[in-house]
Design an enzyme around this catalytic site. Structure first.
Site, PDB file in Angstrom:
ATOM      1  N   GLU A   7      -5.126  -3.030  -6.067  1.00  9.43           N
ATOM      2  CA  GLU A   7      -3.958  -3.671  -5.467  1.00  9.43           C
ATOM      3  C   GLU A   7      -3.814  -5.122  -5.903  1.00  9.43           C
ATOM      4  O   GLU A   7      -2.706  -5.630  -6.007  1.00  9.43           O
ATOM      5  CB  GLU A   7      -4.037  -3.590  -3.941  1.00  9.43           C
ATOM      6  CG  GLU A   7      -2.777  -4.053  -3.249  1.00  9.43           C
ATOM      7  CD  GLU A   7      -2.719  -3.655  -1.778  1.00  9.43           C
ATOM      8  OE1 GLU A   7      -2.274  -4.475  -0.974  1.00  9.43           O
ATOM      9  OE2 GLU A   7      -3.128  -2.523  -1.443  1.00  9.43           O
ATOM     10  N   ASP A 106      -5.492  -0.756  -1.408  1.00 14.26           N
ATOM     11  CA  ASP A 106      -6.117  -0.842  -0.085  1.00 14.26           C
ATOM     12  C   ASP A 106      -6.033   0.495   0.640  1.00 14.26           C
ATOM     13  O   ASP A 106      -5.038   1.219   0.555  1.00 14.26           O
ATOM     14  CB  ASP A 106      -5.436  -1.930   0.759  1.00 14.26           C
ATOM     15  CG  ASP A 106      -5.807  -3.332   0.287  1.00 14.26           C
ATOM     16  OD1 ASP A 106      -6.753  -3.455  -0.529  1.00 14.26           O
ATOM     17  OD2 ASP A 106      -5.157  -4.299   0.713  1.00 14.26           O
ATOM     18  N   TYR A 319     -13.166  -5.589   4.669  1.00 19.48           N
ATOM     19  CA  TYR A 319     -11.703  -5.702   4.609  1.00 19.48           C
ATOM     20  C   TYR A 319     -11.162  -6.362   5.883  1.00 19.48           C
ATOM     21  O   TYR A 319     -11.411  -5.885   6.995  1.00 19.48           O
ATOM     22  CB  TYR A 319     -11.096  -4.311   4.448  1.00 19.48           C
ATOM     23  CG  TYR A 319      -9.600  -4.305   4.255  1.00 19.48           C
ATOM     24  CD1 TYR A 319      -9.037  -4.755   3.067  1.00 19.48           C
ATOM     25  CD2 TYR A 319      -8.752  -3.856   5.257  1.00 19.48           C
ATOM     26  CE1 TYR A 319      -7.664  -4.748   2.878  1.00 19.48           C
ATOM     27  CE2 TYR A 319      -7.374  -3.841   5.080  1.00 19.48           C
ATOM     28  CZ  TYR A 319      -6.842  -4.287   3.890  1.00 19.48           C
ATOM     29  OH  TYR A 319      -5.477  -4.288   3.721  1.00 19.48           O
TER      30      TYR A 319
END
Length: 422
Positions: A7, A106, A319
């Site tokens: 990403e 993601d 994350y």
């Protein structure tokens, strides 16, 4: 060759470094049987209204043109500022030597939507597999590569992202336009799925403050001295301690003639206070901004993103864009290893012990991503802002594997001339 689509450029660099794709090209890395390229957020977006009919929608809005819903189908276009990277990704997708594509955006519906729309507009014909990891440490990349999912398993997540995109567009375009035309008085009134309820929360709270009527109340406090020490007690009557007027207060005080009280009840109870839950992004933002005036929510997110992307060899935290305060149960082994590394040298090291409890590990309460925790990679050079955020995440993580604080609470009722002080 296998093509990996990340990403962000930083994630692509981390993956490429680990996989040995060390030759850098414009917009991608190549080597050791892999090509690693990247999006830059959303490369593809929906058409604007004027893209459907320039003559009709380029000028002033007219109420008669709404609601606007595309008659045929929703159309997409490449973001003009990101066309170069899209063309690079498209060209790579059509290379003859690409066996299949690994989607490494993601691991949530937004990430799925980003890749889905790129593949759609690039007319990808290559098989797509999905790597499902929450962070990009070498161990995670290895585990993810060895456990790739088929793209068909991700259809529901893609559909969720696509549906939200379409719904946001329909609500935002139509309600914003109509509200502006009817009530804007020359000013744009933005209406959308996120902004409207957020503004409503602020408005409701503002009205509460505006309409609040302060009220004076009185309480009576007694100071007591006993053989074993001093203590204070608050006058209570049927569990209530507040008086509306000073006359009632003086009436009670004037009824007290003795300078001695009698303890009629004493209760000693023990209680435990466990560490606060692990951080979600929202709770971390609230914690940091409440303690440090130079932080905003956006700044906390940006610092988290920097810590997540790390040094290129792996991230320092997991994350950050998560709304969960629990961890996936499958992460237990990794968490134990991380804890063993982080606790070394701490003065309370012997109090830190790994246990797999429901307070920390509960897969049923995790949506796309687990709570934010440190990785086993210990940072050495952080900015002052990064250090503040990292320490908050690390300390909260460690505290969840320590014994609870223990308190002894004593409740005393003292009778003075038939008046009870608690």
């Amino acid at each position: 060759m296998k093509l990996i689509l990340a990403e962000k450029p930083s994630v692509a660099k981390t993956i490429a470094s680990f996989l040995g794709a060390k030759t850098r090209h414009d917009g991608y890395f190549e080597g050791n049987g892999y090509i690693v390229t990247y999006a830059v957020g959303h490369l593809v977006g929906l058409y604007d209204m004027k893209d459907y009919d320039k003559d009709k929608y380029s000028g002033s809005w007219k109420l008669s043109n709404f609601p606007f819903i595309p008659q045929d189908k929703f159309k997409f276009k490449v973001d003009s500022s990101k066309k170069k990277q899209f063309d690079i990704v498209k060209k790579l997708l059509h290379r003859d030597d690409i066996e299949y594509v690994i989607n490494a955006t993601d691991n949530d519906r937004e990430g799925e939507l980003i890749s889905f729309l790129i593949f759609l507009l690039a007319k990808n014909k290559k098989p797509v597999k999905r790597i499902l990891v929450n962070e990009w440490t070498p161990e995670d990349i290895t585990r993810g590569i060895n456990n790739l999912k088929d793209d068909i398993d991700m259809r529901n997540l893609q559909a969720a992202g696509y549906t939200r995109l379409i719904t946001d567009w329909l609500i935002g375009i139509n309600f914003t336009s109509v509200a502006t035309l009817k009530y804007g008085n020359g000013k744009l009134l933005n209406i959308g799925r996120v902004i409207l309820p957020t503004v409503k929360l602020v408005y409701d709270r503002d009205m509460e403050i505006l309409n609040f009527v302060p009220k004076t109340y009185y309480e009576i406090e007694g100071n007591f001295k006993s053989k074993n020490g001093e203590y204070k007690g608050k006058y209570i009557k049927e569990k209530e301690s507040k008086f509306d007027n000073i006359e009632e207060v003086n009436k009670v005080i004037n009824s007290i003639n003795s300078n001695e009280g009698k303890i009629i009840d004493k209760k000693v109870t023990n209680s435990k206070e466990y560490a606060p839950k692990l951080f979600s992004l929202t709770s971390l933002q609230g914690y940091i901004t409440s303690k440090y005036s130079n932080f905003t929510s956006d700044k906390v997110l940006n610092v988290c993103q920097s810590l997540y992307e790390g040094s290129g060899k792996g991230g320092y935290i997991t994350y950050p864009r998560t709304d969960s305060i629990y961890l996936e149960e499958s992460l237990a082994s990794k968490v134990s290893q991380t804890l063993d590394k982080l606790k070394v040298g701490l003065e309370y090291e012997n109090k830190i012990k790994f246990t797999k409890t429901k307070r920390v590990f509960d897969s049923s309460k995790v949506d796309s991503h687990s709570a934010i925790i440190p990785t086993y990679i210990i940072p050495t050079k952080l900015t002052p802002d990064e250090q503040i955020v990292y320490n908050a995440i690390k300390d909260r993580f460690i505290s969840n594997f320590m014994p609870p604080a223990e308190y002894e609470n004593t409740e005393i009722k003292t009778d003075v001339d038939s008046n009870i002080f608690l």
